[in-house]
Every structure is written in structure tokens, then in C-alpha cells.
Write an enzyme that holds these catalytic residues in place. Structure first.
Site, PDB file in Angstrom:
ATOM      1  N   GLU A  87     -11.906 -17.214 -13.590  1.00  0.00           N
ATOM      2  CA  GLU A  87     -11.206 -18.389 -14.137  1.00  0.00           C
ATOM      3  C   GLU A  87     -12.156 -19.469 -14.645  1.00  0.00           C
ATOM      4  O   GLU A  87     -11.970 -20.667 -14.406  1.00  0.00           O
ATOM      5  CB  GLU A  87     -10.211 -18.940 -13.105  1.00  0.00           C
ATOM      6  N   GLU A 128      -5.477 -10.574 -12.414  1.00  0.00           N
ATOM      7  CA  GLU A 128      -4.939 -11.227 -11.219  1.00  0.00           C
ATOM      8  C   GLU A 128      -3.627 -11.894 -11.589  1.00  0.00           C
ATOM      9  O   GLU A 128      -3.547 -12.616 -12.582  1.00  0.00           O
ATOM     10  CB  GLU A 128      -5.929 -12.270 -10.678  1.00  0.00           C
TER      11      GLU A 128
END
Length: 547
Positions: free
Chosen positions: A202, A320
Site C-alpha cells: 500500500e 488483499e
């Protein structure tokens, strides 16, 4: 083609009829479904279903809840028999080891520059935590567990090593690869099987907590690719390189592919948390709102186009996804109702050539597929297991006159002839009667189906244009149905019911068998309100799409 097929649906069937039964609050909807068994519109990996093991520990808390306990890769109880059996039931479950803390994770090998301590709460640390460390003794234990359970492993590496915090959430500087090099080298020397190495978590776009520019990221990926090629130079196969494991940002993802160049990144991964915060009181209503769930399709479409344009050599994964962020929704993400979101995501993402879908998490948080202390499966575990066992790699186009409340996805059947259809009924008051037909039943012109006139003529002569097929005429033909409902009709039940029987761990501690109901092929196919059904149609002629 879509216009012509829609026209056929109008001609061959009446619109869905909703007829109120006398003395009954339920409605009945008649639905015509046409599946294109000639050409697959997308393909997924043979191990499409994936689950994550994270680094969060017992100090990870959100909304005054601390739902992680001992679910970290650093202290997960690898000796619990149910954990092993839950993985083994998939006969190779894809597992991704990674998460928010990975970009602060050190590996206790080689010339480590810092003491090897576990993650601890730290007020000014990234995500409120200090650096953490993976001892090689624990890495050995994990790999011993993997050798027994045979998952396909992706390990996500620290991508912030060597960088410094500039301003806001921006981190700059070259990646220090030394610790990662030593760790990968140790892994190779031990013969541990890693399917792919991922880089960072991220950090794309604006990032979550931290971000790195796309050009710099691309430069560092070239370095990591060189390391993989060097350390695996004597190996029969090389692990794939996966990145960036972040939220989709069109400009950033495009620049990353351009900066890294052809063949460097094998897999582009995005993260997806489209339901909002786990504490949001609207969480259940969002899960049950098909219009809201549809919003995610734009992201899948846009990423597919970005990769096609800038990196056609790379495949796409959801690296994810837990639905609701900040550890998921308590008594929502671990209950039956969450399967409406989860299975819809699997079906929707597959249509856009998402090859792998990694669920956050296998264990831990409120969204774990398994209970974090007992390892007893939550409902979504069984949804994942049924998908893995029944849904093949070929994704088939579906056209229907169904209302928005009925989701329909179709794939080639896994490991056998025919197709598998998933029906998701979001309506709370409508039973749907579903008539599944093959596009081959309609003479739309062989040229429009991209097959030769000769081959179409031969198939017409064989009269195998419907899913029943000629060979079904001389003996009874059955379909398989897996009807999923919640225990006691409670959508927030943590017990899933299959064909009327609760799915519970057996007396000898095993995952229960997932037995289908065998139903005569010519009997009506129905789906009751707020339920889900997998249907295997073994004689549906999908030879062209599924060969």
C-alpha cells in the site's frame, strides 16, 4: 453481439414475472439465463482462491476492539491440527504473507544493522508500531508447516528499507536491498519453495501511511528482479515478481509499468476494501445492495485497461481484500451475510481477468476465514472452498432478464465437463426460478460466434446444443446443487448450512464433506430469498470455451 443476445432473450422469454402467492409473502420470479459456452471472456489461475497471513499482533486495535490475538505470522499456532486441515482441504491453497507492518519488518539474517525485536506499540511509529523482526528460526517453522500443508506461497518484502521520510506520507531515496538479499539467499539455500516475491504494501498513489513515487518504485523493482534472477540462477523455475500491493491509482500504476519496463513485473496487485470502515453501521446494508457492490466493477475494468495498455506482459491479482477495512466488521465479516459480498467479488473480479483473489485474512481480525482461537471455519471459508473445488479457469459470459437482486456467474466446471453457475439472491422476498440455456441453442449466425460454418454444422447435427445433450436422453441426468443458507435463517450466523445441514467440524476433528444434492436435470432450478447456490451442469456443452 451483446445487443443481438439481448434481443434473443426478449424474443424467447417473457420478462421476469413477479406473482404474489395467495397467503404467502414470497414472490416468484422467472428468469431466463443464456450462457455463452463458445468462448471464454476471461481466465483465472488454477489457484484463484488465496488467503493472507498478516503481521498484526494482539496490540492492533480498532474501535476499542483488538481482534488479532496470536494471528501474526510471528506467533500463529502452527501446531493446531485444524489450521493444517483447513489449508489441506484446498489441495494447495495460495497464501500471501504480508500486510501493513511488512515495510517495517527486518529479517534476522546476514549483517542485520538493528536488534531483532518483535513489533511493539510506538506512538510516532508507522501505523503506531516500531520496527519488527523475523527470526530465521520462525521462518524455518513456517516453512516446515508449509511443507506439510503444501500452499502456494507469496512473500511480501519490506519496500521502505533504506528510504527516509520526507514530508507528509512521502518516502524518498533508493531501496536498500541488502537485508532482502540475505533473506532471499537464505530461503534459496534452504530449498524453501516460494512461488512469488511481492514488493511493498500500500505504497502506491497517496499510499496508506506511506507512499513512494512510481518512477523510484519501478527502478527498485528492476533491482529486485536482478536479485531474484541471480539467486535463482540454478533453479529450474524462478519465482514471479509481484507489485505494488496497493490501491489502484491509474497514473501511478501506469508510470510504474513504464518505469520498470517489459517483463520486470510479472503480476500487478491491487487491494480492495470497497465496503468502508468495519465499524460503519451501514455495513450490512451495503453488502446486501447490488447497486453498491457494482461500484467496484469500475476499478476492475480500469486496472485491466491500464495493464493492457502499459504492461500487457503482466497478469492482475487482488493481493488483499477484506471488504471492510480496519480489521473488518465485528459479527458481520465473520458471518453468513459476508458471503454475499465475497462471492460477488470473486465472480465480478474474474470477469475482468483478475487471475488471483487474496482474502484478508486466513486467520485474524474480524474478517478471518477461520476463527482466530479455535480455527473453526467461518462461513466465508466454505464459500471459498466450494469456489475452489467447483469453479474452473474459464469465465463465461452470462446474459439474463433477471432483476438486479439476482447475481449470476458462470465458469467452466473444474476438472470435468460442463459448467458451474453461482446464483446469489439478494432479494428478501423473491424465489427465482432459473432456466439456464446455451447460446448454441440460438441460430445467431456462425460468423458471429467466431467458429467455422463446417464445425457449427457438425455440432448442429450432433444436437448437443443444450446442456442436457444427446447422451443424456437414454438415462436420467442429474445436476449438482450446493444451496447455502444461514443457520436459523439468521444472516449474521457464524454457521453456514449446506443443503439443509449445518457445516460443522466432524467428531474426529475434520473439515466436513461438502456433499451436493443430486437433482434431476429437467426439474426446476430455484433459488430462495437471501441465499446462495452453486449449480454444476455436467452436460452443458461448453467444449469450445473450456477445452
Amino acid at each position: 453481439m451483446e445487443f443481438r443476445l439481448s434481443l434473443v432473450l426478449i424474443l424467447v422469454s417473457l420478462p421476469a414475472i413477479l406473482a404474489q402467492d395467495v397467503g404467502n409473502t414470497k414472490k416468484v420470479g422467472n428468469v431466463k439465463v443464456v450462457v455463452n459456452g463458445i468462448l471464454a471472456i476471461a481466465r483465472v489461475d488454477n489457484n484463484f482462491i488465496c488467503a493472507t497471513i498478516d503481521w498484526w499482533n494482539h496490540e492492533k486495535c480498532d474501535y476499542n476492539q483488538c481482534p488479532w490475538g496470536s494471528a501474526s505470522a510471528l506467533n500463529l499456532n502452527l501446531s493446531h491440527p485444524l489450521l493444517a486441515k483447513s489449508i489441506q482441504a484446498f489441495n494447495q491453497l495460495r497464501i500471501r504473507i504480508g500486510g501493513s507492518l511488512e515495510d517495517q519488518l527486518l529479517y534476522d539474517v546476514g549483517n542485520l544493522k538493528y536488534p531483532c525485536h518483535p513489533f511493539r506499540k510506538k506512538s510516532h511509529g508507522l501505523f503506531g508500531f516500531s520496527r519488527g523482526c523475523l527470526p530465521m528460526s520462525r521462518w524455518d517453522e513456517l516453512n516446515q508447516f508449509f511443507s506439510k500443508t503444501r500452499p502456494i506461497v507469496t512473500f511480501s518484502l519490506n519496500a521502505l528499507s533504506g528510504r527516509h521520510h520526507k514530508s507528509g506520507g512521502v518516502w524518498v531515496g533508493d531501496w536498500d536491498s541488502s537485508n532482502a538479499y540475505d533473506f532471499i539467499n537464505y530461503t534459496v539455500s534452504k530449498g524453501y519453495q516460494i512461488d512469488s516475491w511481492e514488493f511493498g504494501n500500500e505504497l502506491s498513489g497517496r499510499g496508506v501511511g506511506a507512499s513512494v513515487g512510481a518512477e523510484q518504485y519501478g527502478k527498485d523493482l528492476i533491482k529486485l528482479k536482478h536479485i531474484i534472477n541471480q539467486l535463482y540462477n540454478k533453479s529450474r523455475t524462478k519465482p514471479a515478481l509481484v507489485a505494488p500491493g496497493g490501491f489502484y491509482d491509474q497514473e501511478w500504476f501506469a508510470k510504474l509499468l513504464q518505469a520498470s519496463g517489459s517483463g520486470i513485473v510479472n503480476v500487478i496487485t491491487q487491494h480492495m476494501y470497497n465496503l468502508g470502515a468495519g465499524v460503519d453501521p451501514k455495513l450490512v446494508s451495503r453488502i446486501l445492495n447490488p447497486g453498491y457492490l457494482d461500484l467496484a466493477s469500475g476499478t476492475f475494468h480500469d486496472l485491466e485497461q491500464t495493464v493492457k495498455k502499459n504492461g500487457p506482459w503482466a497478469s492482475i491479482w487482488v493481493g488483499e481484500s477484506g471488504g471492510a477495512y480496519n480489521s473488518g466488521g465485528r459479527n458481520v465479516s465473520d458471518t453468513f451475510v459476508n458471503s454475499f459480498w465475497y462471492l460477488d467479488q470473486l465472480g465480478m473480479s474474474a470477469k475482468y481477468n483478475t487471475r488471483v483473489y487474496c482474502r484478508q485474512s486466513l486467520v485474524g481480525g474480524n474478517y478471518g476465514l477461520l476463527n482466530r482461537t479455535s480455527f473453526v471455519p467461518n462461513p466465508d471459508y466454505y464459500s471459498a472452498l466450494l469456489w475452489h473445488r467447483l469453479m474452473g479457469q474459464g469465465v463465461l459470459a452470462v446474459n439474463s432478464n433477471a432483476s438486479a437482486d439476482l447475481r449470476i456467474y458462470a465458469h467452466c466446471a473444474r476438472g470435468r465437463a460442463g459448467i458451474t453457475v453461482v446464483l446469489i439472491n439478494f432479494s428478501n422476498d423473491t424465489d427465482f426460478i432459473v432456466n439456464v440455456e446455451n447460446i448454441l441453442d440460438f441460430n445467431l449466425g456462425a460468423h458471429e460466434r467466431n467458429i467455422s460454418k463446417e464445425s457449427y454444422f457438425k455440432r448442429s447435427l450432433k444436437k448437443t446444443v443444450s446442456w442436457v445433450g444427446r447422451k443424456a436422453l437414454d438415462k436420467p441426468v442429474y445436476r449438482e446443487e450446493y444451496h447455502l443458507t444461514p443457520k436459523n435463517r439468521n444472516l449474521r450466523s457464524k454457521t453456514m448450512v449446506l443443503n439443509g445441514a449445518p457445516l460443522e467440524i466432524t467428531k474426529d476433528g475434520n473439515i466436513p464433506e461438502l456433499e451436493p444434492a443430486h437433482v434431476l436435470a429437467n426439474s426446476p432450478l430455484t433459488i430462495s430469498p437471501l441465499s446462495i447456490k452453486f449449480v454444476v451442469l455436467p452436460y452443458f456443452d461448453a467444449h469450445y470455451a473450456c477445452a
